[in-house]
Design an enzyme around this catalytic site. Structure first.
Site, PDB file in Angstrom:
ATOM      1  N   TYR A  87      65.417  29.536  53.635  1.00  0.00           N
ATOM      2  CA  TYR A  87      65.099  28.277  53.870  1.00  0.00           C
ATOM      3  C   TYR A  87      66.247  27.479  53.699  1.00  0.00           C
ATOM      4  O   TYR A  87      67.195  27.721  53.018  1.00  0.00           O
ATOM      5  CB  TYR A  87      64.225  27.896  52.509  1.00  0.00           C
ATOM      6  CG  TYR A  87      63.890  26.138  52.390  1.00  0.00           C
ATOM      7  CD1 TYR A  87      62.984  25.684  53.319  1.00  0.00           C
ATOM      8  CD2 TYR A  87      64.531  25.461  51.281  1.00  0.00           C
ATOM      9  CE1 TYR A  87      62.633  24.339  53.346  1.00  0.00           C
ATOM     10  CE2 TYR A  87      64.061  24.045  51.406  1.00  0.00           C
ATOM     11  CZ  TYR A  87      63.315  23.815  52.246  1.00  0.00           C
ATOM     12  OH  TYR A  87      62.917  22.155  52.223  1.00  0.00           O
TER      13      TYR A  87
ATOM     14  N   ASP B  17      74.687  29.301  54.055  1.00  0.00           N
ATOM     15  CA  ASP B  17      73.946  28.287  53.367  1.00  0.00           C
ATOM     16  C   ASP B  17      74.057  28.565  51.857  1.00  0.00           C
ATOM     17  O   ASP B  17      73.103  29.642  51.500  1.00  0.00           O
ATOM     18  CB  ASP B  17      72.380  28.081  53.929  1.00  0.00           C
ATOM     19  CG  ASP B  17      71.850  27.014  53.286  1.00  0.00           C
ATOM     20  OD1 ASP B  17      72.327  26.496  52.128  1.00  0.00           O
ATOM     21  OD2 ASP B  17      70.548  26.463  53.705  1.00  0.00           O
TER      22      ASP B  17
ATOM     23  N   LYS C 126      72.510  21.378  45.396  1.00  0.00           N
ATOM     24  CA  LYS C 126      72.129  21.840  44.092  1.00  0.00           C
ATOM     25  C   LYS C 126      73.146  21.639  42.801  1.00  0.00           C
ATOM     26  O   LYS C 126      73.619  20.734  42.527  1.00  0.00           O
ATOM     27  CB  LYS C 126      71.353  23.021  44.280  1.00  0.00           C
ATOM     28  CG  LYS C 126      70.327  23.091  44.930  1.00  0.00           C
ATOM     29  CD  LYS C 126      69.193  23.992  44.838  1.00  0.00           C
ATOM     30  CE  LYS C 126      67.754  23.753  45.641  1.00  0.00           C
ATOM     31  NZ  LYS C 126      67.506  24.463  46.874  1.00  0.00           N
TER      32      LYS C 126
HETATM   33  C1  PLP Z   1      67.302  23.652  48.336  1.00  0.00           C
HETATM   34  C2  PLP Z   1      67.889  24.264  49.518  1.00  0.00           C
HETATM   35  C3  PLP Z   1      68.141  23.690  50.552  1.00  0.00           C
HETATM   36  C4  PLP Z   1      67.849  21.988  50.899  1.00  0.00           C
HETATM   37  O1  PLP Z   1      68.450  21.379  49.521  1.00  0.00           O
HETATM   38  P1  PLP Z   1      67.620  19.874  49.441  1.00  0.00           P
HETATM   39  O2  PLP Z   1      68.639  19.101  48.490  1.00  0.00           O
HETATM   40  O3  PLP Z   1      66.346  20.079  49.017  1.00  0.00           O
HETATM   41  O4  PLP Z   1      67.593  19.101  50.796  1.00  0.00           O
HETATM   42  C5  PLP Z   1      68.735  24.227  51.681  1.00  0.00           C
HETATM   43  N1  PLP Z   1      69.134  25.430  51.802  1.00  0.00           N
HETATM   44  C6  PLP Z   1      68.887  26.110  50.722  1.00  0.00           C
HETATM   45  C7  PLP Z   1      69.426  27.395  50.770  1.00  0.00           C
HETATM   46  C8  PLP Z   1      68.125  25.771  49.686  1.00  0.00           C
HETATM   47  O5  PLP Z   1      67.999  26.490  48.529  1.00  0.00           O
END
Ligand code: PLP
Length: 431
Positions: free
Chosen positions: A146, A241, A269
């Site tokens: 994701y 990511d 995060k």
């Molecule tokens: C949570 C997440 C996102 C998106 O971040 P948001 O702050 O919710 O937009 C993107 N990549 C990864 C790996 C994530 O866990």
């Protein structure tokens, strides 16, 4: 459900009238486990209290940001102090330089970083930059990873979608994903074939180096090294990511642990410590393509605002001052030692998959998968029953069988013992 939550139910009824599905992010709605989502009114350390006054040990930690736990005094103090001096200027402020310097000093290969307000924004911008820098269009992502909800990445994208059994989202024109290629994880041959066919058109390969949005799917070191090698050979960028893993596994994220340096990395995060912060960074030769120096536009009204920066800085300071990463690793290891024997006695397959302070209760028959395998309906139902049995004992697990649990520095050995005992009771009650 064994307990009623009248206040949460009332709030949810009101919410459902004015907010679609009653929530502002889908997985919060408890659709995968049934029942009414709890509304929380207070968070302290490792515990949250719901609107009905019940307190729970929190294993969600807001899906990762709260690495120090809720309302850590240093974070609260920093945020309150910053607020008193104005919440946003729409002009540079010292705190954004401070946070950027910390990222640059911590993460391998990053010379410059741009701060944004979410993980989605960070990834979206990094992809645009990769396309600009390479002059190519194609993006390669992996099934089960994701990367936020930007249109062109919303394909085969992790728990939120796995939970709803949808391959993609409505409202995303096929033309928008025509430049996205999706591969299975853990498959060198698939990567090799794709690069053999379209290597000259690939701008970037994006991956969660520790995939944590479809359960937890730790990848083989050789596989990730293969991605590094093949992208380099074909002039494509490798994007890690690290929105979950960045500043959680180590100051240098998964990259530091793996000893693999990507071309670009994205953060979110933990870097905001509970406030809306994201970031993406890389070497100066790539980052220089961003406006105002370069031709690639990217902007944000609240980007780098002093309040969000204060929260992120305070969080990273406490982690560094308190040996945070070592303690989180030790805590994760202890959780493993306490939970493994309990899971072995379970009346159905349930396995612990762990990386540092992240762990997943995998309900797959065969143990820990490395690809985004779909759980059987029976396993999903079992998880729902387990979730509610844990809730009744004051443990708040993530409300989906595809989500990992998060530990924080506020979780103690006693909390983990409590978790293990609750799990033993819950599994016994489901026998
Ligand atoms: C949570 C997440 C996102 C998106 O971040 P948001 O702050 O919710 O937009 C993107 N990549 C990864 C790996 C994530 O866990």
């Amino acid at each position: 459900m064994s307990h009623s939550h009248p206040r949460s139910e009332q709030l949810y009824e009101r919410a459902a009238r004015v907010i679609p599905g009653g929530v502002n992010s889908p997985v919060r709605a408890f659709r995968a486990v049934g029942g009414t989502p709890l509304f929380f009114v207070d968070g302290r350390g490792a515990y949250v209290t719901d609107a009905d006054g019940r307190t729970y040990l929190d294993l969600v930690c807001s899906w990762g940001p709260l690495i120090l736990g809720h309302a850590h005094p240093a974070v609260v103090e920093a945020v309150v102090r910053a607020c008193g001096h104005g919440t946003t200027f729409g002009a540079p402020c010292p705190a954004e330089v401070d946070l950027a310097e910390r990222v640059v000093a911590s993460y391998p290969g990053i010379e410059q970083v741009r701060l944004v307000s979410s993980g989605t924004e960070a990834v979206m911008s990094a992809i645009r930059l990769a396309r600009a820098f390479t002059g190519r269009d194609l993006i390669v992502k992996f099934s089960g990873c994701y990367h936020g909800h930007a249109d062109h990445l919303l394909v085969a994208a992790g728990s939120g979608l796995a939970t709803f059994g949808r391959p993609s989202s409505a409202g995303v024109p096929e033309a928008f994903t025509a430049c996205t290629r999706v591969l299975p994880l853990d498959d060198e041959a698939a990567v090799g074939d794709l690069f053999a066919r379209e290597g000259e058109r690939i701008a970037a390969v994006i991956i969660e180096p520790l995939p944590a949005n479809h359960g937890l799917l730790p990848q083989r070191q050789e596989y990730l090294e293969r991605l590094r090698a093949v992208t380099r050979r074909h002039g494509a960028l490798l994007v890690f990511d690290e929105v979950i893993s960045g500043f959680r596994l180590s100051p240098g994220g998964a990259a530091e642990r793996l000893g693999i340096v990507p071309d670009l990395a994205t953060f979110g995060k933990v870097i905001g410590g509970g406030m809306p912060v994201g970031a993406f960074g890389g070497p100066r030769r790539i980052m220089a393509r961003l406006a105002p120096d370069g031709d690639t536009y990217q902007a944000g009204t609240l980007s780098g605002n002093p309040v969000a920066m204060a929260s992120g800085i305070a969080t990273l300071e406490v982690l560094a001052a308190e040996n945070g990463w070592e303690r989180l690793e030790a805590l994760g290891a202890q959780a493993g030692r306490l939970l493994q024997p309990v899971l072995r006695e379970a009346p159905f397959p349930i396995h612990l998959v762990r990386a540092g302070s992240l762990f997943w209760l995998s309900m797959h028959e065969g143990g820990a998968p490395r690809t985004a395998a779909t759980l059987s309906q029976q396993a999903v139902d079992r998880f729902a029953a387990l979730f509610h049995a844990m809730l009744a004992q004051g443990i708040y697990l993530p409300p989906s069988a595809y989500e990992a649990c998060f530990l924080s520095l506020a979780h103690t050995a006693a909390d983990l013992e409590r978790l293990a005992q609750a799990l033993r009771n819950a599994l016994a009650s489901l026998r």
